[in-house]
Design a protein around this motif. Structure first.
Motif, PDB file in Angstrom:
ATOM      1  N   THR A 285       0.834  -1.204   0.000  1.00  0.00           N
ATOM      2  CA  THR A 285       0.000   0.000   0.000  1.00  0.00           C
ATOM      3  C   THR A 285       0.865   1.249   0.000  1.00  0.00           C
ATOM      4  OG1 THR A 285      -1.745  -1.161   1.189  1.00  0.00           O
ATOM      5  CG2 THR A 285      -1.821   1.246   1.233  1.00  0.00           C
TER       6      THR A 285
ATOM      7  N   ILE B 120      -7.323   5.919   1.584  1.00  0.00           N
ATOM      8  CA  ILE B 120      -6.413   4.954   2.226  1.00  0.00           C
ATOM      9  C   ILE B 120      -7.032   3.563   2.194  1.00  0.00           C
ATOM     10  CG2 ILE B 120      -5.309   4.301   4.398  1.00  0.00           C
ATOM     11  CD1 ILE B 120      -5.217   7.331   5.071  1.00  0.00           C
TER      12      ILE B 120
ATOM     13  N   ALA C 257      -6.997   1.146   7.710  1.00  0.00           N
ATOM     14  CA  ALA C 257      -7.281   2.496   7.227  1.00  0.00           C
ATOM     15  C   ALA C 257      -7.430   3.485   8.380  1.00  0.00           C
ATOM     16  CB  ALA C 257      -8.538   2.493   6.357  1.00  0.00           C
TER      17      ALA C 257
ATOM     18  N   ALA D  35       0.692   4.376  -2.564  1.00  0.00           N
ATOM     19  CA  ALA D  35       0.485   5.745  -2.096  1.00  0.00           C
ATOM     20  C   ALA D  35       1.552   6.689  -2.610  1.00  0.00           C
ATOM     21  CB  ALA D  35       0.447   5.770  -0.574  1.00  0.00           C
TER      22      ALA D  35
END
Length: 240
Positions: free
Chosen positions: A49, A85, A99, A53
């Motif tokens: 992740t 997120i 999140a 991002a």
């Protein structure tokens, strides 16, 4: 373009609404630091992740998807970021339950601001004379920032359901101050969102034009005051 120093009618002022980001502190260094704190947190717990991002493409795509699917969040920047997120976690195959704690990391860092040198003296001056209402499209919290003692209330786009320059958010702030909209002076840095928006809502307005920008074309009405910084505004108000 220059404006008269004497255009503000101080006799009409019964309250002041005050923008936060880029009026009391520069916002982008704060957001960049908060983004980095979020990426560092994700890198330790959800590295796939974190990579999404940071790639410059996935997060904007996720934001567009969130706004399309959840248009009711349009004016709530915190809720949008939380959902972005969550989308990135799902896209990366990581646990979407991360999140909320990930957003908390961002949000805490977002409240760590570096005030402009003129901010605290101006707040001391203004709060001693008028009720102050924080009025922001963003999600800074004056309590967490450490400025709650200066403000009677805080109105955000998220709480009002509309964002500047919509006249309704200015009317909501005037109601929070307990005065008519025409009895409010709004202070902010953005020509369109703050100055033109407040004028359209029926307020007097002071544009804090730190960059000496030109007043945008297409607006028949100019601000009652244009000042380089908050210290200049305080001098102006003390002389009227």
């Amino acid at each position: 373009m220059r404006y008269s120093r004497r255009m503000i009618d101080a006799r009409r002022i019964r309250a002041i609404t005050l923008d936060l980001d880029d009026t009391l502190w520069p916002v982008w260094p704060t957001i960049q630091r908060a983004d980095q704190a979020l990426r560092d947190w994700l890198a330790a717990r959800a590295p796939r992740t974190a990579a999404l991002a940071a790639d410059g493409i996935s997060a904007p795509q996720a934001r567009r998807a969130v706004l399309q699917a959840r248009p009711e969040l349009t004016h709530d920047l915190g809720a949008i970021r939380l959902e972005v997120i969550r989308q990135l976690l799902r896209a990366a195959g990581d646990d979407p339950a991360l999140a909320e704690p990930a957003f908390d990391v961002f949000y805490r860092e977002r409240q760590r601001v570096t005030l402009f040198d003129d901010a605290l003296p101006a707040l001391d001056f203004l709060a001693a004379r008028y009720p102050l209402i924080a009025l922001s499209n963003g999600n800074a919290d004056v309590g967490q920032v450490g400025l709650a003692r200066y403000f009677r209330a805080a109105v955000s786009a998220a709480s009002a359901g509309v964002a500047k320059p919509d006249a309704r958010i200015f009317h909501t702030a005037a109601q929070a101050a307990g005065v008519a909209t025409g009895a409010v002076l709004h202070i902010g840095d953005d020509a369109e969102l703050d100055a033109a928006g407040a004028l359209g809502a029926g307020m007097q307005t002071a544009w804090v034009n730190r960059a000496d920008a030109a007043w945008p074309p297409g607006h028949a009405e100019a601000p009652q005051a244009v000042v380089r910084d908050l210290a200049a505004l305080c001098r102006l108000l003390s002389s009227t």
